[in-house]
Design a protein around this motif. Sequence first.
Motif, PDB file in Angstrom:
ATOM      1  N   ALA A   1       3.931  -5.823   2.072  1.00  0.00           N
ATOM      2  CA  ALA A   1       3.791  -4.754   1.083  1.00  0.00           C
ATOM      3  C   ALA A   1       3.463  -3.409   1.723  1.00  0.00           C
ATOM      4  CB  ALA A   1       2.728  -5.124   0.055  1.00  0.00           C
ATOM      5  N   GLY A   2       3.093  -3.402   2.975  1.00  0.00           N
ATOM      6  CA  GLY A   2       2.851  -2.143   3.674  1.00  0.00           C
ATOM      7  C   GLY A   2       1.381  -1.817   3.846  1.00  0.00           C
ATOM      8  N   VAL A   3       1.138  -0.688   4.482  1.00  0.00           N
ATOM      9  CA  VAL A   3      -0.223  -0.239   4.798  1.00  0.00           C
ATOM     10  C   VAL A   3      -0.543   0.970   3.921  1.00  0.00           C
ATOM     11  CG1 VAL A   3      -1.611   0.895   6.615  1.00  0.00           C
ATOM     12  CG2 VAL A   3      -0.204  -1.108   7.166  1.00  0.00           C
ATOM     13  N   VAL A   4      -1.791   1.067   3.488  1.00  0.00           N
ATOM     14  CA  VAL A   4      -2.265   2.247   2.765  1.00  0.00           C
ATOM     15  C   VAL A   4      -2.997   3.146   3.758  1.00  0.00           C
ATOM     16  CG1 VAL A   4      -3.776   3.088   0.919  1.00  0.00           C
ATOM     17  CG2 VAL A   4      -2.550   0.908   0.639  1.00  0.00           C
ATOM     18  N   LEU A   5      -2.620   4.392   3.828  1.00  0.00           N
ATOM     19  CA  LEU A   5      -3.378   5.365   4.621  1.00  0.00           C
ATOM     20  C   LEU A   5      -4.169   6.215   3.630  1.00  0.00           C
ATOM     21  CD1 LEU A   5      -4.205   7.037   7.101  1.00  0.00           C
ATOM     22  CD2 LEU A   5      -2.036   8.270   6.903  1.00  0.00           C
TER      23      LEU A   5
END
Length: 390
Positions: free
Chosen positions: A85-89
């Motif tokens: 689902a990806g990374v949150v920055l």
Amino acid sequence: MGVMVVVPGVVVLAAAVMAAEYSVVDYGARAGGRADAAAAFLAAWAAACGDDGGGASGYRPVMRVPAGTFVIGQAYFRGPCRSAAGVVLAIDGTVVAPPAVANTSWIVFHYAHGLAIRGGTLDGNGQAFWACKAAAGRHCPPGTTTLDISQSNNVSVKRLTLVDSKNVHVSIFDCASVTLQGVRITAPADSRNTDGIRVALSRDVAILSATVRTGDDCVAMGPATSGVVIRNIRCGPGHGISIGSLGGGAGEGEVRNVTVESAVLAGTQNGLRIKTWGKPNAGRVAGVRFARVAMRGVENPIVVDQNYCPGNVNCPDQSSGVKISDVEYEDIKGTSATAVAVKFDCSGSNPCTGIRLRNINLTYDGRPAQSFCKNVGGSASGVISPQSCL
Ligand SMILES: *[C@@H]1O[C@H](CO)[C@@H](O)[C@H](O)[C@H]1NC(C)=O
Ligand SMILES: *[C@@H]1O[C@H](CO)[C@@H](O)[C@H](O)[C@H]1NC(C)=O
Ligand SMILES: *[C@@H]1O[C@H](CO)[C@@H](O)[C@H](O)[C@H]1NC(C)=O
Ligand SMILES: *[C@@H]1O[C@H](CO)[C@@H](O)[C@H](O)[C@H]1NC(C)=O
């Protein structure tokens, strides 16, 4: 329920899954410090990007930049990351570039599928670089894009502020499914080449509720771009919203299915522009809709210019090979800063077709403005002022 991963930092609840947080301070960055903290940022990214949450579906680790100011040189954040689902920055503070120009891009995300950037400020610190550019005769490096996202799908950027880039503020290149929401971009009106948002070789890009005040284009759309929606945008100062320049090189992909609606352009050089080189390179712009746009003192509110050729080199007959068709302008109102408010200056070899005007009211100096038509076909309906020349 997802798996909880405890690694340096706090654990927060994100949807049903406990997401680990990787704060850059835990990797050595110091708020207010003057040393380059890029290594700490990259280490935090490596940890977040390598965390798959035990494979929990929808799991998204968080890389956090806390409140305060952090200086980083170039940072290349590379994916793909282990969480599907990806990374949150998550950025609470401000990230500042050094004054010197090192690379063509400053903060780079590559193959960062699912990336979500939330909040924060990216300060390109461009003053010294613009001064170099403004000083006649000096050789300056090409400048640095502040946020460069390429070959990444399903990207979302919300409430990010970008200031004073040394070049383009946000570049979306070779991406699919990108949403920019509530982005604010500011640079001085006289800073050169400080485009707000550039999109090229991408599809399905939404730019929602943005404010862009810079020295160059508000949004520029380049070749091979489709499915762009720009809604609730405020532009100015700057050069306005632009499709192009296209046809500068051979083999460019089409620009298709672009919608700009609910926009305010104030004090910009152009309003809604489509621009191609006066060269024979083939290309195409089709399926564009501009609707509900307010112009306030815009120099060229509606403009198609197929004669772009600075220096007049290699532009035989100024005849563009780019075909423009099916472009709709509806409810475009306000004031022009020049007499010609509507200008269709199309290619002799590839005339514009299917240009449609509906409910246009642009005034110049309190009077109806003027229209200019060359090599263009289309229709007008509703209230049309200046009088249509289609
Ligand atoms: C410029 O980018 C290259 C390649 O990513 C990198 O190796 C180099 O360290 C960067 N230079 C600076 C000053 O950041
Ligand atoms: C975006 O994410 C969704 C859901 O995770 C996925 O089905 C889709 O293929 C992704 N789209 C792209 C262009 O990667
Ligand atoms: C146009 O783009 C929008 C936004 O990406 C998309 O939802 C729509 O399906 C596209 N329409 C066509 C005809 O491709
Ligand atoms: C255009 O707008 C001006 C200013 O609002 C207004 O005075 C004028 O009547 C309008 N013209 C038309 C043709 O609607």
